[in-house]
Scaffold this motif. Structure first.
Motif, short mmCIF file in Angstrom:
data_model
loop_
_atom_site.label_atom_id
_atom_site.label_comp_id
_atom_site.label_asym_id
_atom_site.label_seq_id
_atom_site.Cartn_x
_atom_site.Cartn_y
_atom_site.Cartn_z
N UNK A 13 0.81 -1.22 0.00
CA UNK A 13 0.00 0.00 0.00
C UNK A 13 0.84 1.28 0.00
N UNK A 14 1.99 1.24 0.69
CA UNK A 14 2.87 2.40 0.69
C UNK A 14 3.36 2.69 -0.73
N UNK A 15 3.67 1.64 -1.48
CA UNK A 15 4.07 1.82 -2.88
C UNK A 15 2.97 2.45 -3.71
N UNK A 16 1.72 2.07 -3.44
CA UNK A 16 0.59 2.66 -4.16
C UNK A 16 0.41 4.13 -3.84
N UNK A 17 0.51 4.47 -2.54
CA UNK A 17 0.36 5.87 -2.18
C UNK A 17 1.54 6.69 -2.68
N UNK A 18 2.72 6.08 -2.74
CA UNK A 18 3.88 6.75 -3.31
C UNK A 18 3.69 6.99 -4.81
N UNK A 19 3.10 6.02 -5.51
CA UNK A 19 2.83 6.18 -6.93
C UNK A 19 1.79 7.27 -7.16
N UNK A 20 0.79 7.35 -6.28
CA UNK A 20 -0.19 8.44 -6.40
C UNK A 20 0.46 9.79 -6.15
N UNK A 21 1.38 9.85 -5.21
CA UNK A 21 2.09 11.10 -4.95
C UNK A 21 2.99 11.47 -6.13
N UNK A 35 7.76 4.86 -10.61
CA UNK A 35 6.96 4.59 -9.41
C UNK A 35 5.63 3.96 -9.77
N UNK A 36 4.98 4.47 -10.80
CA UNK A 36 3.68 3.93 -11.21
C UNK A 36 3.84 2.53 -11.80
N UNK A 37 4.84 2.32 -12.64
CA UNK A 37 5.05 1.01 -13.25
C UNK A 37 5.42 -0.05 -12.21
N UNK A 38 6.26 0.31 -11.25
CA UNK A 38 6.63 -0.66 -10.21
C UNK A 38 5.44 -1.05 -9.37
N UNK A 39 4.60 -0.08 -9.02
CA UNK A 39 3.41 -0.43 -8.23
C UNK A 39 2.44 -1.27 -9.03
N UNK A 40 2.18 -0.88 -10.28
CA UNK A 40 1.23 -1.65 -11.09
C UNK A 40 1.72 -3.07 -11.37
N UNK A 41 3.04 -3.24 -11.44
CA UNK A 41 3.59 -4.55 -11.76
C UNK A 41 3.57 -5.50 -10.57
N UNK A 42 3.69 -4.99 -9.34
CA UNK A 42 3.85 -5.89 -8.20
C UNK A 42 2.93 -5.59 -7.03
N UNK A 43 2.52 -4.35 -6.83
CA UNK A 43 1.83 -3.93 -5.62
C UNK A 43 0.56 -4.69 -5.27
N UNK A 112 -5.25 3.89 -10.93
CA UNK A 112 -4.22 3.87 -9.90
C UNK A 112 -4.81 4.07 -8.50
N UNK A 113 -5.74 4.99 -8.37
CA UNK A 113 -6.38 5.23 -7.08
C UNK A 113 -7.17 4.01 -6.62
#
Length: 150
Positions: A13-21, A35-43, A112-113
């Protein structure tokens, strides 16, 4: 739950909120894309695999007959969880995007949200327990309950 377990549980979840930021960065920024690609790939998949973790660890991988590799089960289980996290993340992204397209509300920010909220929810879910192993002899047919059609 130890503090270390809590930190590991809250990483997706921290990775997701970091990607949103990171969406506040300029559009062509490589940091935003990474940041967005890393979260979407694994988060999202990592959070879902975390929910199923104890159930996945209850049945270990079977090694080759020769038993040349002592760490086969550990490495195989780790690779299984990583691949499952990646594939579940891609499936979750496709499912959320399809639902938003069908609702005529699609945008990258909304996908993303939504995935970040679902990842946060999955991180707070209780872990699944492992079901007990059936007690049958090797090679024997599994036992069925009385009155069962199987």
């Amino acid at each position: 739950m130890t503090p270390q377990d809590l930190v590991i549980r809250m990483l997706p979840p921290f990775g997701g909120w970091l990607a949103l930021a990171a969406l506040a960065l300029p559009g062509g920024s490589p940091l935003r894309g990474a940041a967005v690609a890393a979260f979407l790939a694994v988060g999202p998949g990592a959070a879902l695999v975390g929910v199923c973790g104890p159930a996945l660890r209850s049945r270990r991988a079977r090694g080759p007959v020769e038993h040349r590799d002592d760490h086969f089960a550990r490495d195989s289980d780790r690779l299984e969880r990583v691949m499952l996290a990646v594939l579940l993340s891609l499936c979750a992204a496709m499912l959320v995007a399809t639902v938003l397209i069908a609702a005529r509300a699609f945008s990258g920010d909304r996908v993303l949200l939504t995935l970040t909220l679902l990842t946060t929810l999955a991180a707070f879910c209780p872990r699944l327990r492992a079901s007990p192993m059936p007690s049958t002899a090797p090679g024997a047919a599994p036992r069925t309950r009385k009155g069962s059609a199987l």
